[in-house]
Design an enzyme around this catalytic site. Sequence first.
Site, PDB file in Angstrom:
ATOM      1  N   GLY A 145     -75.330 -37.192  26.380  1.00 24.79           N
ATOM      2  CA  GLY A 145     -76.590 -36.820  26.143  1.00 24.79           C
ATOM      3  C   GLY A 145     -76.669 -36.213  24.489  1.00 24.79           C
TER       4      GLY A 145
ATOM      5  N   SER B   5     -70.075 -40.944  25.071  1.00 25.40           N
ATOM      6  CA  SER B   5     -71.359 -41.890  25.075  1.00 25.40           C
ATOM      7  C   SER B   5     -72.595 -40.823  25.136  1.00 25.40           C
ATOM      8  CB  SER B   5     -71.147 -42.721  26.399  1.00 25.40           C
ATOM      9  OG  SER B   5     -71.318 -42.127  27.518  1.00 25.40           O
ATOM     10  N   LYS B   6     -73.684 -41.736  24.795  1.00 27.14           N
ATOM     11  CA  LYS B   6     -74.977 -41.084  24.987  1.00 27.14           C
ATOM     12  C   LYS B   6     -75.399 -41.039  26.361  1.00 27.14           C
ATOM     13  CE  LYS B   6     -76.314 -43.730  20.775  1.00 27.14           C
ATOM     14  NZ  LYS B   6     -77.553 -44.988  20.431  1.00 27.14           N
ATOM     15  N   ARG B   7     -75.220 -41.821  27.036  1.00 30.11           N
ATOM     16  CA  ARG B   7     -75.624 -41.669  28.504  1.00 30.11           C
ATOM     17  C   ARG B   7     -74.801 -40.629  29.164  1.00 30.11           C
ATOM     18  NH1 ARG B   7     -73.097 -42.867  33.176  1.00 30.11           N
ATOM     19  NH2 ARG B   7     -71.217 -44.065  32.024  1.00 30.11           N
TER      20      ARG B   7
END
Length: 495
Positions: free
Chosen positions: A252, A247-249
């Site tokens: 990063g 995930s992006k969260r």
Amino acid sequence: MKQETIVRFAPSPTGYLHIGGARTAIFNWLFAQKTGGKFILRIEDTDAERSTEESIQGIIESLKWLGITWDEGPYFQSQFINEHLAAAYKLLESGHAYKCFCTKEALDRKRQAALKQKKDLKYDGTCRRLTPDQVAENEAAGIPFTIRMKVPRSQGSVRFEDTVYGTIEYKYEDIEDFVVVRSNGQPLYLISNTVDDIRDRITHVIRGQDGLSNTHRQILIYQALGAPVPQFAHMSLTLDPKKAKISKRKHGELVAVHFYKEHGFLPWALINFLVLLGWATHESREIFSREELIQAFSLQGINRANSIFDVRTNDPKYFTDPKAISINAHYLRTLPVEEIEPYVRTELEKAGIWNPEYEGAKRRWYLDTIELIRSRFHVTTDFVSRGRAYFSDDFPVETRALKKNIFKHPDLKKWLPMLANRLQALENFTASETENTIREMAEELKIKPGILINGIRTVVTGQLAGPGIFDILITMGQRRIVGLLSKAPALFDNP
């Protein structure tokens, strides 16, 4: 007449394009290419608070860099909100949906009561039972309402065949009357996405496994609107080594497509790697050309098991999945030099060491140099970090190389300038002549030739290892080699 295959990639522009989204786009694109169908790009930008123009452009640029082309679009979901609302009101008129006047507070109280009694948290259908007069009375009073689907309450189920996961079935009694339009008049994803797919005549929905839990609800909308239901194929998830979803969260930019572009990946190498996350052929091969991958691709090759993407955060050698690095190295070392040259040029330009003559008088030298040094490189940034000496007089020298090849032999401080004089005196600066000169000098000094050879390598390239030393000498040229060896004593000043 056979129906044309139409697929779509529909990202939300709430950030950069990450590898999971790119993988979805690639699978859809490959399927369209394989079947001779159409690939549509649709930007689902109805989340006005989180969608940004920067994200939209970033997604488009990343797709273009990968070489993923689309036949239609990009369409923007926000432009079709009136269509989504019209479909919702059509559902009201046909009796497949109803207006729900329950407030958020009332629904929260019901959920809390259900939790205490350990009952199902589904909506209890209060407003489903309202009479037409009661509905009219609430409307006259200006009470806000949502629009809910009226799920059949007869014995039955929603049943569909997913290409990857097989037969999926949900009983009507287990499906809540779900909301399709909020009380502020904003249509929700379920109806917007479905209406868009109907309008675009989507025949196959290829998306992540997380969309599987919504499929039965969307099928109810398709059926209520009298539209054909597409074939669904849900791709398994991509997890990190700790089995957490990528995930992006959490991860990063380590999972952003632009990260790989900036860190020296070739576009097709990244596509090749991402396809292997959750897909395989019976041959278990890993390297595919564009034509080979299109020919080999099928939805049946998608695995149910989740794939692992080895995100590296503390490994300077790899910085990401070693398999991804390995695949990129394969293409970097084997593609025609002319194909990788533009990416090398980009790195040299970013580093400020691009020479316009590489497009003119020194073009052949430039291509030959790329050919010589690429055999040990993994990413295009290596042409600057490890190959800078070939393109600039300002290059770093590896500490390990200094310790092993220079400082262990202090007499190199005088031997290398001596060698520079002998090489300068050569009328024919060829591989054989330079080799003879070096070996003759080693014999005179009663030392192994390797001491001189390794010292030369470190002085002229800054590296501990690399191509054959005589190839290096000829490539870098007599004048440059002599100049670098003459300055070798400076390396001993700060051991």
